[in-house]
Design an enzyme around this catalytic site. Structure first.
Site, short mmCIF file in Angstrom:
data_model
loop_
_atom_site.label_atom_id
_atom_site.label_comp_id
_atom_site.label_asym_id
_atom_site.label_seq_id
_atom_site.Cartn_x
_atom_site.Cartn_y
_atom_site.Cartn_z
N THR A 12 0.81 -1.22 0.00
CA THR A 12 0.00 0.00 0.00
C THR A 12 0.85 1.27 0.00
O THR A 12 0.31 2.36 -0.15
CB THR A 12 -0.91 0.02 1.24
OG1 THR A 12 -0.09 -0.28 2.39
CG2 THR A 12 -2.01 -1.01 1.14
N CYS A 150 17.48 5.81 -2.82
CA CYS A 150 16.96 6.36 -4.08
C CYS A 150 17.88 7.39 -4.74
O CYS A 150 17.81 7.60 -5.95
CB CYS A 150 15.56 6.93 -3.87
SG CYS A 150 15.34 7.81 -2.33
N SER A 179 8.05 12.33 -2.23
CA SER A 179 7.68 10.90 -2.26
C SER A 179 8.82 10.02 -1.76
O SER A 179 8.58 8.87 -1.36
CB SER A 179 7.26 10.48 -3.68
OG SER A 179 8.32 10.69 -4.58
N HIS A 242 14.34 12.78 -7.98
CA HIS A 242 15.41 13.42 -7.21
C HIS A 242 16.42 14.05 -8.17
O HIS A 242 17.08 13.35 -8.95
CB HIS A 242 16.14 12.39 -6.34
CG HIS A 242 15.34 11.85 -5.20
ND1 HIS A 242 14.12 12.36 -4.81
CD2 HIS A 242 15.61 10.84 -4.34
CE1 HIS A 242 13.67 11.68 -3.77
NE2 HIS A 242 14.55 10.74 -3.47
N1 LIG Z 1 9.88 6.25 -1.36
C1 LIG Z 1 11.03 6.10 -2.00
O1 LIG Z 1 11.35 6.86 -2.93
C2 LIG Z 1 11.97 4.97 -1.60
C3 LIG Z 1 13.12 4.79 -2.38
C4 LIG Z 1 14.02 3.77 -2.03
C5 LIG Z 1 13.76 2.98 -0.94
N2 LIG Z 1 12.65 3.19 -0.19
C6 LIG Z 1 12.43 2.30 0.95
O2 LIG Z 1 11.35 1.42 0.60
C7 LIG Z 1 10.57 1.10 1.76
C8 LIG Z 1 9.12 1.54 1.49
O3 LIG Z 1 9.09 2.94 1.26
P1 LIG Z 1 7.73 3.71 0.90
O4 LIG Z 1 8.15 5.06 0.50
O5 LIG Z 1 6.88 2.91 -0.01
O6 LIG Z 1 7.02 3.77 2.35
P2 LIG Z 1 5.46 3.99 2.68
O7 LIG Z 1 4.80 4.74 1.61
O8 LIG Z 1 5.47 4.57 4.06
O9 LIG Z 1 4.87 2.50 2.74
C9 LIG Z 1 5.23 1.60 3.78
C10 LIG Z 1 4.52 0.25 3.58
O10 LIG Z 1 4.85 -0.59 4.67
C11 LIG Z 1 3.66 -1.00 5.35
N3 LIG Z 1 3.88 -1.03 6.80
C12 LIG Z 1 4.16 0.01 7.62
N4 LIG Z 1 4.25 -0.42 8.90
C13 LIG Z 1 4.01 -1.75 8.87
C14 LIG Z 1 3.92 -2.76 9.88
N5 LIG Z 1 4.14 -2.48 11.17
N6 LIG Z 1 3.63 -4.03 9.50
C15 LIG Z 1 3.43 -4.33 8.20
N7 LIG Z 1 3.50 -3.42 7.19
C16 LIG Z 1 3.78 -2.15 7.54
C17 LIG Z 1 2.62 0.06 5.00
O11 LIG Z 1 1.31 -0.50 5.15
P3 LIG Z 1 0.02 0.43 5.54
O12 LIG Z 1 -0.29 1.27 4.35
O13 LIG Z 1 -1.01 -0.60 5.84
O14 LIG Z 1 0.44 1.25 6.72
C18 LIG Z 1 3.00 0.36 3.54
O15 LIG Z 1 2.47 -0.66 2.72
C19 LIG Z 1 11.24 1.83 2.93
O16 LIG Z 1 12.15 0.95 3.57
C20 LIG Z 1 11.99 2.97 2.25
O17 LIG Z 1 13.09 3.42 2.99
C21 LIG Z 1 11.75 4.15 -0.49
#
Ligand SMILES: NC(=O)c1ccc[n+]([C@@H]2O[C@H](COP(=O)([O-])OP(=O)(O)OC[C@H]3O[C@@H](n4cnc5c(N)ncnc54)[C@H](OP(=O)(O)O)[C@@H]3O)[C@@H](O)[C@H]2O)c1
Length: 358
Positions: A12, A150, A179, A242
């Protein structure tokens, strides 16, 4: 050929949604399992994300149920692999459990990037590091492969062809989209009309991850690169993409034509193997005086499946031993879900995940 069943962990979130979209119609993989937090578990995917348009209307999965992230449930779904978009604290425990269950994990989380047995992979740059995955799962076939932060994911693609020209130090100032901080990451009040000159832990990650990716495999581990890297990070009110201002210093003054040709002509293993998510040109050099821009260039890359996977470079200014330029990469595609998918495609082509197992 049969497709390999895949789970998306954290489906999600901003990265998880990209995985769901990119897996729709993928030639190697098919979706078998979606997980998220207790806030979303038990709901249909469309209800959990509250906005089906966010997945571009292409994914045929809106009615699929979202479950809690448990290794047993992922294994029971028949998934042979998992794409992880989990918060790092959760990935730290769950990803090794999945590996022990024989599942190949492709992770965006930072938790295992510096485990000496785990590759930190960008296939255009260090495809050979995938060798580290073998043997991680104690014979059960599971392993963890990570992709970088990223900023680093785009940066190393541009640095790779410059190394042969005598690159020795890089100063990088980032202008990072909101984002990048996840769906609930930055309050509008803090970022609209503002620039925040600090992102916790980001500068350390850029220096350390770049050194591991550009390092050499040595006795099963990686000897980090000695390239000097000086990062400064800012968050700006941009949705996706970025931008980075780069100052590259060389041992000797590079020839201007050779430098542009090295960037424009850069091709690597994913292009030779024609991996489905590989952009035909990993680096797009813009000649215009005002490019690249996040709004115009974040989705660079062809074919369609590789949109957002090309890194755009522009405003090249060469003065003696120093070249300044701007670079742009899409943070949730090249910098996250697309990068992870490319890693998985390479692993399939290297025979690490048997397609007959689907
Ligand atoms: N955003 C970027 O550009 C980017 C780039 C590189 C790496 N990352 C890394 O990729 C990962 C995801 O990033 P994101 O930006 O997609 O984060 P996000 O939008 O905050 O999404 C986090 C996801 O993890 C789930 N989650 C949160 N707490 C949880 C829990 N206690 N148990 C099970 N699921 C849980 C959330 O579910 P709910 O919706 O149900 O809360 C959601 O599906 C992170 O480790 C981040 O550092 C992100």
């Amino acid at each position: 050929m049969k497709k390999i069943k895949a789970a998306v962990l954290g489906c999600t979130g901003l990265v998880g949604r990209q995985f769901v979209r990119l897996l729709d119609g993928h030639p190697y993989f098919e979706l078998a399992c979606l997980t998220a937090s207790g806030r979303s578990a038990g709901k249909a995917f469309a209800a959990a994300i509250e906005d089906a348009s966010a997945i571009g209307g292409r994914a045929a999965v809106p009615a699929r149920a979202v479950s809690a992230p448990r290794a047993a449930a992922v294994a029971a779904s028949g998934a042979a692999m998992a794409f992880s978009a989990l918060p790092a604290a959760l990935a730290a425990g769950l990803e090794p459990e999945l590996r022990e269950a024989g599942i190949a994990v492709f992770s965006n989380a930072s938790a295992h990037r510096f485990d000496p047995r785990v590759p930190l992979l960008v296939p255009e740059v260090n495809a050979g590091h995938l060798d580290m995955a073998a043997g991680q799962g104690r014979g059960r076939g599971g392993f963890i492969v990570t992709n970088p932060n990223c900023v680093v994911a785009g940066l190393v693609v541009a640095l790779k062809p410059l190394l042969a020209l005598g690159l020795r130090a890089v100063t990088v100032t980032t202008f990072q989209a909101v984002s990048g901080a996840g769906r609930r990451g930055v309050a509008a009040w803090d970022i609209l009309g503002n620039v925040v000159p600090h992102i916790a832990g980001e500068e350390e990650k850029i220096a350390r991850e770049t050194a591991k990716i550009l390092g050499d495999l040595d006795g099963g581990g990686v000897r980090p690169s000695s390239l000097e890297i000086y990062p400064s990070c800012t968050r700006v009110p941009v949705r996706d993409g970025h931008l980075q201002s780069i100052g590259a210093e060389f041992d000797r003054a590079p020839d201007a034509r050779k430098l542009v040709a090295a960037l424009e002509g850069f091709r690597s293993l994913p292009q030779r193997l024609r991996l489905p998510t590989a952009p035909r040109r990993p680096l797009v050099v813009r000649a215009e005086s005002d490019r690249p821009q996040p709004l115009l260039d974040a989705l660079a890359g062809e074919p369609e499946r590789a949109r957002g996977m090309a890194v755009s470079v522009g405003r090249l200014r060469l003065r003696g031993r120093r070249c300044d330029f701007f670079l742009l990469a899409h943070n949730t595609l090249r910098g996250a879900a697309g990068g992870s998918l490319l890693n998985a495609e390479l692993a399939v082509r290297r025979g690490l995940i048997p397609r007959s197992g689907a």
